[in-house]
Design a protein around this motif. Structure first.
Motif, short mmCIF file in Angstrom:
data_model
loop_
_atom_site.label_atom_id
_atom_site.label_comp_id
_atom_site.label_asym_id
_atom_site.label_seq_id
_atom_site.Cartn_x
_atom_site.Cartn_y
_atom_site.Cartn_z
N HIS A 1 -2.14 6.87 -12.37
CA HIS A 1 -3.55 7.20 -12.56
C HIS A 1 -3.94 8.60 -12.09
CE1 HIS A 1 -3.87 2.93 -13.30
NE2 HIS A 1 -3.44 2.66 -12.09
N TRP A 2 -3.12 9.24 -11.30
CA TRP A 2 -3.46 10.55 -10.74
C TRP A 2 -2.37 11.57 -11.03
CZ3 TRP A 2 -8.10 11.60 -8.36
CH2 TRP A 2 -8.87 10.51 -7.95
N ARG A 3 -2.77 12.82 -11.20
CA ARG A 3 -1.83 13.94 -11.30
C ARG A 3 -2.17 14.94 -10.20
NH1 ARG A 3 -3.48 13.74 -16.69
NH2 ARG A 3 -4.53 15.76 -16.48
N LEU A 4 -1.14 15.35 -9.46
CA LEU A 4 -1.32 16.32 -8.39
C LEU A 4 -0.62 17.61 -8.76
CD1 LEU A 4 -2.00 17.28 -5.50
CD2 LEU A 4 0.09 16.11 -4.72
N THR A 5 -1.37 18.71 -8.77
CA THR A 5 -0.81 20.03 -8.99
C THR A 5 -1.25 20.94 -7.84
OG1 THR A 5 -2.69 20.70 -10.36
CG2 THR A 5 -0.76 19.81 -11.49
N LEU B 1 -11.11 17.70 -7.05
CA LEU B 1 -11.04 16.42 -7.72
C LEU B 1 -11.75 16.53 -9.06
CD1 LEU B 1 -11.97 14.07 -4.73
CD2 LEU B 1 -9.69 14.63 -5.56
N THR B 2 -11.08 16.14 -10.13
CA THR B 2 -11.68 16.26 -11.45
C THR B 2 -11.19 15.15 -12.36
OG1 THR B 2 -12.24 17.88 -13.17
CG2 THR B 2 -9.93 17.77 -12.47
N GLY B 3 -11.83 15.00 -13.50
CA GLY B 3 -11.46 13.97 -14.45
C GLY B 3 -10.51 14.49 -15.51
N GLY B 4 -9.60 13.62 -15.95
CA GLY B 4 -8.59 14.02 -16.93
C GLY B 4 -8.85 13.51 -18.33
N PHE C 1 0.81 -1.22 0.00
CA PHE C 1 0.00 0.00 0.00
C PHE C 1 0.84 1.27 0.00
CE2 PHE C 1 -2.95 -3.23 1.14
CZ PHE C 1 -4.18 -2.77 0.71
N GLU C 2 2.13 1.14 -0.20
CA GLU C 2 2.99 2.32 -0.23
C GLU C 2 3.24 2.72 -1.67
OE1 GLU C 2 6.93 4.02 2.09
OE2 GLU C 2 6.72 1.88 1.79
N ARG C 3 3.09 4.00 -1.96
CA ARG C 3 3.31 4.54 -3.30
C ARG C 3 4.14 5.81 -3.20
NH1 ARG C 3 1.49 0.23 -3.91
NH2 ARG C 3 -0.11 -0.50 -5.36
N ARG C 4 4.72 6.20 -4.34
CA ARG C 4 5.44 7.47 -4.45
C ARG C 4 4.86 8.25 -5.63
NH1 ARG C 4 7.68 8.84 -0.28
NH2 ARG C 4 9.08 10.21 -1.44
N PRO C 5 4.78 9.58 -5.54
CA PRO C 5 4.19 10.36 -6.63
C PRO C 5 4.85 10.12 -7.98
CG PRO C 5 4.39 11.71 -4.67
CD PRO C 5 5.08 10.41 -4.36
N GLU D 1 -3.19 4.78 -4.86
CA GLU D 1 -2.54 6.04 -5.25
C GLU D 1 -3.31 7.24 -4.68
OE1 GLU D 1 -1.85 6.53 -9.39
OE2 GLU D 1 -0.64 4.71 -9.59
N PHE D 2 -4.63 7.17 -4.75
CA PHE D 2 -5.47 8.26 -4.23
C PHE D 2 -5.20 8.47 -2.74
CE2 PHE D 2 -10.18 9.57 -3.47
CZ PHE D 2 -9.84 10.91 -3.49
N HIS D 3 -5.17 7.38 -1.99
CA HIS D 3 -4.88 7.45 -0.55
C HIS D 3 -3.51 8.09 -0.31
CE1 HIS D 3 -4.32 6.30 3.61
NE2 HIS D 3 -3.33 5.49 3.30
N ASP D 4 -2.52 7.69 -1.08
CA ASP D 4 -1.17 8.24 -0.91
C ASP D 4 -1.15 9.74 -1.23
OD1 ASP D 4 1.90 7.47 -0.66
OD2 ASP D 4 1.71 8.83 -2.38
N ALA D 5 -1.83 10.13 -2.31
CA ALA D 5 -1.85 11.54 -2.69
C ALA D 5 -2.48 12.40 -1.61
CB ALA D 5 -2.60 11.71 -4.01
N LEU D 6 -3.55 11.92 -0.99
CA LEU D 6 -4.18 12.67 0.09
C LEU D 6 -3.25 12.82 1.29
CD1 LEU D 6 -7.79 11.17 -0.01
CD2 LEU D 6 -7.04 13.40 -0.87
#
Length: 547
Positions: A13-17, A73-76, A4-8, A53-58
């Motif tokens: 699947h997700w982009r964080l800005t 939160l939006t769709g890409g 359950f560990e991820r890195r950006p 990934e969502f959990h990690d980003a939060l």
């Protein structure tokens, strides 16, 4: 083995800005990057890997970007917000995988509401395209839902008409309890596969506002900034880096810096041992912040969270979790004093939030929890919350050697700093209907209690002397392991949250009951069931008897 560990840098699947006070999380699913083979993540649908990934980003927004007060939160993808959980993944999954997948996704959404309620981190769903099923459930977890009015985009919860199942991550409950949608309109909405466009969605209360495509971005910006204005999160604070966990895994179990998990598969049991810090906690906010992700309450909470998720996903047959602690009691109490005294500081507040959410994972896990308080234990303050979360607590009584006897100690942490899923302190839940006992426990705060004193105070279940201790514990373990796992799941879900329900306890109670049952029924998952036949062109065959 699922981790359950991820890195950006590894997100698929997700982009964080981040721009000032507003962060944007864009869901742009790589359809070829499912967690397991055999399906494609089409139409911005998700599986467990997407939600990890969502959990990690939060988590990173909370700790690495304290200046962020609103998350959009939006769709890409073009005209697509999110189609929800991937149907082909669900159709190919085991029953246990489906239910536990729903549980993790709902915990992540609960975590959004938790951060909004306690920590001032707000969420806006910018629904810029089709939003169905679990996609709408993501939006429901946000503080506001904004929708593009392009005359084609709809929101829907089509699980019942299309799949013969129900919105498994709280959709029904949030529609009526959170958004206060009138129940006849909710009935119409949840039994239609077509969904509702912006004008009617706003009229019914399914969304907060809508705008035409040329005005939508401005509406989202205005609402995100307005929500940020009232947030207690700092405007100019520097975040801390969440480094990788120090974790080793083998057949014997999992080992971290402060947490160890020992696996006993032959007896269907896991032992989770949490160690106190090696030294007292720093007490000033400046020193605490300087410690960063090495500060014991944060480091321990991250490790414990990872251990719980790993056990739930990878070791489903280990139905009994034994909770133990080791180390100096005073160092745990020192950490509690630091948490209580500095709770207004953003870093301490977020650490409290992570502890709160991690302990809540115990309470909604379909596992039996026994706390064992033996020699060398440090069930005090923060770590006594583990015993309060447990279904039973056994404590050793050493009448002939009082200096070596284990003790428990209550402190300020136990009286509301870490409320459970039901919104109350675990002591308040434990003594539900007995306020006098709760007040007596409050008067004992700070006083070490041996087994007999703890038993009299109602803080442990069994106090056993050294002559009977080993047999008492062995028999307790063997008895629990002999009982039906299905019946225990229902029992534990019913007993852990007495009194008035909250949105969260209602969601998890239903997930443990009807979602388990509906997913097992042939109308949904039989060879001719709706979930199995979805996308094939064949009509499902239903047994029309109501049960």
């Amino acid at each position: 083995m699922i981790t359950f560990e991820r890195r950006p840098d590894d997100y698929r699947h997700w982009r964080l800005t981040v721009e000032g006070r507003v962060a944007t999380l864009t869901l742009d699913v790589d359809e070829e990057a499912g967690l397991a083979p055999g399906y494609k993540l089409k139409l911005n649908s998700y599986d467990l890997g997407v939600d990890i990934e969502f959990h990690d980003a939060l988590q990173r927004i909370r700790f690495e970007h304290p200046e962020v007060a609103t998350v959009v939160l939006t769709g890409g993808k073009d005209r697509m917000f999110c189609a929800g959980a991937n149907i082909y993944m669900l159709g190919a999954s085991t029953h246990g995988w489906k239910v536990n997948f729903c549980k993790f996704t709902n915990e992540t959404r609960n975590g959004m509401e938790d951060s909004s309620r306690y920590d001032g981190l707000k969420f806006v769903a910018a629904v810029n395209g089709a939003c169905a099923g679990g996609g709408y459930e993501i939006a429901l977890a946000c503080d506001e839902i904004l929708m593009v009015d392009d005359r084609s985009t709809v929101v829907s919860l089509p699980e019942l008409p299309l799949l013969g199942v129900l919105p498994g991550t709280g959709g029904l409950t949030r529609v009526v309890d959170k958004r206060k949608v009138r129940r006849d309109l909710a009935d119409l909405f949840c039994t239609s596969a077509d969904g509702v466009r912006a004008d009617r969605a706003k009229q019914w209360g399914l969304i907060d506002d809508a705008a035409t495509p040329n005005r939508f971005s401005e509406l989202v910006r205005q609402r995100a900034e307005a929500l940020a204005e009232g947030s207690p999160r700092p405007t100019d604070a520097q975040g801390i880096r969440l480094g990788p966990l120090e974790r080793t895994a083998d057949e014997a179990g999992l080992r971290y810096g402060h947490v160890e998990v020992s696996l006993d598969r032959s007896n269907r049991r896991a032992t989770i041992t949490v160690r106190s810090p090696a030294s007292p906690s720093p007490q000033s906010a400046e020193e605490i912040f300087a410690a960063g992700d090495a500060w014991w309450p944060l480091a321990m909470a991250r490790e414990l969270d990872d251990a719980i998720l790993s056990l739930r996903t990878n070791e489903p047959a280990l139905g009994l979790w034994v909770l133990k602690t080791e180390g100096p009691v005073e160092n745990v109490l020192s950490a509690g004093r630091a948490l209580a005294a500095n709770r207004a500081h953003w870093f301490v507040r977020e650490t409290i939030g992570l502890l709160r959410r991690t302990l809540a994972r115990f309470e909604v896990s379909s596992r039996s929890l026994y706390a064992v308080i033996g020699q060398g234990s440090c069930f005090a303050g923060l770590l006594f919350e583990l015993a309060l979360a447990a279904d039973r607590a056994y404590m050793l009584s050493l009448l002939d050697d009082e200096d070596a006897a284990p003790v428990i100690v209550l402190d300020e942490v136990n009286f509301g700093l870490l409320p459970g899923v039901d919104g109350r302190s675990r002591l308040e839940t434990r003594f539900f209907g007995h306020p006098g006992v709760l007040e007596a426990a409050r008067e004992r705060a700070g006083q070490p209690m041996d087994a007999e004193a703890a038993l009299r105070a109602g803080l442990v279940t069994i106090a056993s002397d050294e002559l009977d201790w080993d047999d008492e514990i062995r028999l307790a373990f063997e008895e629990r392991a002999s009982l039906s796992p299905d019946a225990l799941t229902g029992l534990e879900a019913s007993l852990r949250f007495p009194g008035a329900e909250t949105l969260q306890t209602k969601v998890f109670g239903r997930l443990s009951a009807w979602q388990n049952w509906v997913f097992n029924r042939p109308n949904a998952t039989g060879e001719r069931g709706a979930l199995k036949l979805f996308g094939s062109g064949a009509k499902p065959h239903f047994d029309w008897e109501r049960v």
